[in-house]
Write a protein that holds these residues in place. Sequence first.
Motif, PDB file in Angstrom:
ATOM      1  N   PHE A 171       0.835  -1.196   0.000  1.00 58.05           N
ATOM      2  CA  PHE A 171       0.000   0.000   0.000  1.00 58.05           C
ATOM      3  C   PHE A 171       0.873   1.251   0.000  1.00 58.05           C
ATOM      4  O   PHE A 171       1.900   1.313   0.681  1.00 58.05           O
ATOM      5  N   ASP A 172       0.461   2.228  -0.781  1.00 55.00           N
ATOM      6  CA  ASP A 172       1.016   3.582  -0.709  1.00 55.00           C
ATOM      7  C   ASP A 172       0.220   4.286   0.388  1.00 55.00           C
ATOM      8  O   ASP A 172      -0.956   4.617   0.202  1.00 55.00           O
ATOM      9  N   VAL A 173       0.843   4.510   1.554  1.00 57.28           N
ATOM     10  CA  VAL A 173       0.123   4.930   2.758  1.00 57.28           C
ATOM     11  C   VAL A 173       0.377   6.398   3.080  1.00 57.28           C
ATOM     12  O   VAL A 173       1.523   6.858   3.101  1.00 57.28           O
ATOM     13  N   THR A 174      -0.709   7.113   3.341  1.00 59.51           N
ATOM     14  CA  THR A 174      -0.638   8.456   3.915  1.00 59.51           C
ATOM     15  C   THR A 174      -1.214   8.388   5.320  1.00 59.51           C
ATOM     16  O   THR A 174      -2.371   7.987   5.498  1.00 59.51           O
ATOM     17  N   LEU A 175      -0.416   8.743   6.317  1.00 60.82           N
ATOM     18  CA  LEU A 175      -0.839   8.687   7.713  1.00 60.82           C
ATOM     19  C   LEU A 175      -0.881  10.099   8.285  1.00 60.82           C
ATOM     20  O   LEU A 175       0.100  10.839   8.187  1.00 60.82           O
ATOM     21  N   ILE A 176      -2.022  10.477   8.874  1.00 56.04           N
ATOM     22  CA  ILE A 176      -2.103  11.748   9.585  1.00 56.04           C
ATOM     23  C   ILE A 176      -2.711  11.475  10.962  1.00 56.04           C
ATOM     24  O   ILE A 176      -3.602  10.648  11.113  1.00 56.04           O
ATOM     25  N   THR A 177      -2.189  12.175  11.957  1.00 57.36           N
ATOM     26  CA  THR A 177      -2.667  11.970  13.324  1.00 57.36           C
ATOM     27  C   THR A 177      -3.034  13.313  13.944  1.00 57.36           C
ATOM     28  O   THR A 177      -2.469  14.357  13.608  1.00 57.36           O
ATOM     29  N   ASP A 178      -3.993  13.255  14.872  1.00 54.15           N
ATOM     30  CA  ASP A 178      -4.488  14.452  15.572  1.00 54.15           C
ATOM     31  C   ASP A 178      -4.752  15.572  14.572  1.00 54.15           C
ATOM     32  O   ASP A 178      -4.205  16.677  14.658  1.00 54.15           O
ATOM     33  N   ALA A 179      -5.605  15.267  13.606  1.00 58.63           N
ATOM     34  CA  ALA A 179      -5.816  16.139  12.449  1.00 58.63           C
ATOM     35  C   ALA A 179      -6.973  17.101  12.644  1.00 58.63           C
ATOM     36  O   ALA A 179      -8.018  16.749  13.204  1.00 58.63           O
ATOM     37  N   SER A 180      -6.777  18.292  12.137  1.00 54.74           N
ATOM     38  CA  SER A 180      -7.833  19.303  12.111  1.00 54.74           C
ATOM     39  C   SER A 180      -8.759  19.035  10.919  1.00 54.74           C
ATOM     40  O   SER A 180      -8.452  18.231  10.031  1.00 54.74           O
ATOM     41  N   TYR A 181      -9.863  19.766  10.873  1.00 56.15           N
ATOM     42  CA  TYR A 181     -10.799  19.644   9.762  1.00 56.15           C
ATOM     43  C   TYR A 181     -10.086  19.964   8.447  1.00 56.15           C
ATOM     44  O   TYR A 181     -10.219  19.231   7.458  1.00 56.15           O
ATOM     45  N   GLY A 182      -9.334  21.068   8.436  1.00 52.84           N
ATOM     46  CA  GLY A 182      -8.644  21.470   7.220  1.00 52.84           C
ATOM     47  C   GLY A 182      -7.648  20.434   6.742  1.00 52.84           C
ATOM     48  O   GLY A 182      -7.527  20.185   5.539  1.00 52.84           O
ATOM     49  N   LYS A 183      -6.932  19.812   7.669  1.00 51.01           N
ATOM     50  CA  LYS A 183      -5.945  18.798   7.312  1.00 51.01           C
ATOM     51  C   LYS A 183      -6.636  17.564   6.737  1.00 51.01           C
ATOM     52  O   LYS A 183      -6.190  16.997   5.725  1.00 51.01           O
ATOM     53  N   ILE A 184      -7.734  17.153   7.356  1.00 42.54           N
ATOM     54  CA  ILE A 184      -8.465  15.981   6.864  1.00 42.54           C
ATOM     55  C   ILE A 184      -8.974  16.238   5.450  1.00 42.54           C
ATOM     56  O   ILE A 184      -8.844  15.399   4.552  1.00 42.54           O
ATOM     57  N   ARG A 185      -9.545  17.427   5.245  1.00 43.28           N
ATOM     58  CA  ARG A 185     -10.095  17.743   3.925  1.00 43.28           C
ATOM     59  C   ARG A 185      -8.994  17.791   2.867  1.00 43.28           C
ATOM     60  O   ARG A 185      -9.153  17.248   1.758  1.00 43.28           O
ATOM     61  N   ALA A 186      -7.877  18.410   3.175  1.00 40.93           N
ATOM     62  CA  ALA A 186      -6.783  18.515   2.207  1.00 40.93           C
ATOM     63  C   ALA A 186      -6.234  17.147   1.837  1.00 40.93           C
ATOM     64  O   ALA A 186      -5.986  16.845   0.654  1.00 40.93           O
ATOM     65  N   GLU A 187      -6.035  16.279   2.837  1.00 39.14           N
ATOM     66  CA  GLU A 187      -5.492  14.945   2.562  1.00 39.14           C
ATOM     67  C   GLU A 187      -6.502  14.080   1.818  1.00 39.14           C
ATOM     68  O   GLU A 187      -6.125  13.218   1.019  1.00 39.14           O
ATOM     69  N   MET A 188      -7.795  14.300   2.073  1.00 37.15           N
ATOM     70  CA  MET A 188      -8.823  13.555   1.349  1.00 37.15           C
ATOM     71  C   MET A 188      -8.789  13.899  -0.133  1.00 37.15           C
ATOM     72  O   MET A 188      -8.944  13.026  -0.994  1.00 37.15           O
ATOM     73  N   MET A 189      -8.579  15.153  -0.467  1.00 30.66           N
ATOM     74  CA  MET A 189      -8.512  15.552  -1.868  1.00 30.66           C
ATOM     75  C   MET A 189      -7.274  14.945  -2.553  1.00 30.66           C
ATOM     76  O   MET A 189      -7.335  14.505  -3.699  1.00 30.66           O
ATOM     77  N   LYS A 190      -6.159  14.928  -1.854  1.00 32.51           N
ATOM     78  CA  LYS A 190      -4.946  14.306  -2.399  1.00 32.51           C
ATOM     79  C   LYS A 190      -5.172  12.800  -2.608  1.00 32.51           C
ATOM     80  O   LYS A 190      -4.718  12.220  -3.605  1.00 32.51           O
ATOM     81  N   PHE A 191      -5.838  12.191  -1.656  1.00 40.33           N
ATOM     82  CA  PHE A 191      -6.138  10.765  -1.726  1.00 40.33           C
ATOM     83  C   PHE A 191      -7.018  10.473  -2.949  1.00 40.33           C
ATOM     84  O   PHE A 191      -6.769   9.528  -3.705  1.00 40.33           O
ATOM     85  N   ARG A 192      -8.034  11.305  -3.159  1.00 43.18           N
ATOM     86  CA  ARG A 192      -8.904  11.138  -4.325  1.00 43.18           C
ATOM     87  C   ARG A 192      -8.088  11.232  -5.616  1.00 43.18           C
ATOM     88  O   ARG A 192      -8.290  10.448  -6.548  1.00 43.18           O
ATOM     89  N   LYS A 232     -20.653  11.786   2.464  1.00 40.16           N
ATOM     90  CA  LYS A 232     -20.580  12.793   1.404  1.00 40.16           C
ATOM     91  C   LYS A 232     -19.157  13.071   0.937  1.00 40.16           C
ATOM     92  O   LYS A 232     -18.929  13.338  -0.247  1.00 40.16           O
ATOM     93  N   MET A 233     -18.208  13.021   1.854  1.00 36.21           N
ATOM     94  CA  MET A 233     -16.851  13.450   1.501  1.00 36.21           C
ATOM     95  C   MET A 233     -15.846  12.312   1.369  1.00 36.21           C
ATOM     96  O   MET A 233     -14.819  12.468   0.707  1.00 36.21           O
ATOM     97  N   VAL A 234     -16.105  11.186   1.991  1.00 36.91           N
ATOM     98  CA  VAL A 234     -15.173  10.059   1.882  1.00 36.91           C
ATOM     99  C   VAL A 234     -15.691   9.057   0.854  1.00 36.91           C
ATOM    100  O   VAL A 234     -15.086   8.848  -0.203  1.00 36.91           O
ATOM    101  N   LEU A 235     -16.838   8.464   1.137  1.00 37.88           N
ATOM    102  CA  LEU A 235     -17.364   7.454   0.220  1.00 37.88           C
ATOM    103  C   LEU A 235     -17.646   8.017  -1.165  1.00 37.88           C
ATOM    104  O   LEU A 235     -17.332   7.387  -2.177  1.00 37.88           O
ATOM    105  N   ALA A 236     -18.253   9.196  -1.214  1.00 37.62           N
ATOM    106  CA  ALA A 236     -18.605   9.767  -2.512  1.00 37.62           C
ATOM    107  C   ALA A 236     -17.368  10.029  -3.363  1.00 37.62           C
ATOM    108  O   ALA A 236     -17.359   9.765  -4.570  1.00 37.62           O
ATOM    109  N   GLN A 237     -16.303  10.547  -2.737  1.00 35.87           N
ATOM    110  CA  GLN A 237     -15.075  10.816  -3.484  1.00 35.87           C
ATOM    111  C   GLN A 237     -14.426   9.526  -3.970  1.00 35.87           C
ATOM    112  O   GLN A 237     -13.922   9.449  -5.101  1.00 35.87           O
ATOM    113  N   MET A 238     -14.424   8.512  -3.135  1.00 36.82           N
ATOM    114  CA  MET A 238     -13.820   7.236  -3.524  1.00 36.82           C
ATOM    115  C   MET A 238     -14.635   6.565  -4.630  1.00 36.82           C
ATOM    116  O   MET A 238     -14.083   5.973  -5.558  1.00 36.82           O
TER     117      MET A 238
END
Length: 472
Positions: free
Chosen positions: A278-299, A351-357
């Motif tokens: 797996f190509d893994v991206t790990l983030i911990t103790d994340a803010s809303y902005g960090k989660i959203r930004a990494e989700m877009m990169k993941f998509r 809306k933001m995880v499943l839909a993007q995937m």
Amino acid sequence: MWTNSLAQYKLYEEGLKKYNNKDFYGAIETLSDFLTRPVRDKKFDVDAYYWRGMAAFKLGDYNVAAEDLKQSLALKHGNVGNIHWFIAKCYENEKLYNDAIVEYSEALKILRADKQKEFQILTERSGVYAKMGNTPSAIADLQAAQAIQPNNETVKNSIAMLSDPKSRNADVKTDSNIPVVVKNEPQQRKDEPVKTEPKVEVKQEPVKTEEKVVTNPQPVVQSVVTTPKEPTLEELYGDEKRYALIIGNSAYSKQIGVLKNPVNDATDFAEVLKTMNFDVTLITDASYGKIRAEMMKFRDKLNQGERDKTVGLFFYAGHGLQHDNENYIVPVDAEIMYEDDIARFCFPIQKMVLAQMEMSNSRMNIVILDACRNNPFPALHRSIGESTGLGEMKKARGAFIAYATSPGSVASDGTGRNGLYTQELIKAMSKPGRTIEQVFKEVRANVLRQSGDRQNPWENSNIIGDFYFKLK
């Protein structure tokens, strides 16, 4: 309807189990039962035809095997090269030599990168050409095989014999272990072990059969009597792209409630995934902005992968809640004072995880939520309803959704380094050759047992095809 679909899947699973146990007659019977059910989950048809065809092949019923294997190709089975190879063997055994040549050639196009397989296919196809009396093509295939294994003495001898007209009418003596036999047709030896070198069988004098006399026959080059090996999981799935976004939130405010294990869970889970390609991206103790930004990169990563050869996995450990038919991740910077703050400051999974995937190129989207810890906002408990934990989400195309506990229930944060759910998940997924369904069944059984039936993991699946965390 769901219960009936589950029963049909179990029927398919039973057929596959019988095949793996070498009960080939039983496998054919059970898989035939599955395929003739008017109401069934047809996404399993492609594999059912494949395994039923393989069972027929093992039993020497080559005509039936070829038809089932062709059907699996028509349904776009991923193991194209090896299926063409098996079909070629079927046609060769049925003495449909022209058709066998076509299928060997298709297999060769696809499997040429694997030099050992290319060598075997070339030697086997040369044998078919020899049976057809097409000596130049037989020699050409053997010469191509010799280029792969220059020191293969049996291939050298075979080329020499086919190239020398005198050898067709004279005793042939070599220092190799080539048997000299008199025969009218190539023998079919089903139980001969896998070998890597062709044998040459030469007939010196006319031989009478019951119906005809054969004079000056061509030397028969019997190719390696080899059944192509069943593909390994690495051959089937080793080239797929695997991407994972892993989030673990522990450092919440005192008002929300600090959690002990989510960062450990996410970190340990990520490390295991790295060993599974797996190509893994790990983030911990994340803010809303960090989660959203990494989700877009993941998509974007999922969209870069080849369609139908890409798998996406999203894992979250931390606080979560459900509100208005949506499940939310709670970022560490969430400040929830009122009910409408939930949609503004928490991250929506549907809306933001499943839909993007779902809109990406991935063939399978795996979402694992170890987030049913407790209600992080007890002051809002009355206004957001009496439900606790996460709710069951709507099925998405090609999605496998796993919850640490059943919808509406709460999971324990655990007393050791990891939460109970992630602890058992890491153990189960680390065992090779297990389908995703088998992994999560084991997780559920172990979590139920260790929690005294208080925590019941839950899955919701709409996947097509198989997935294995650990291939070998």
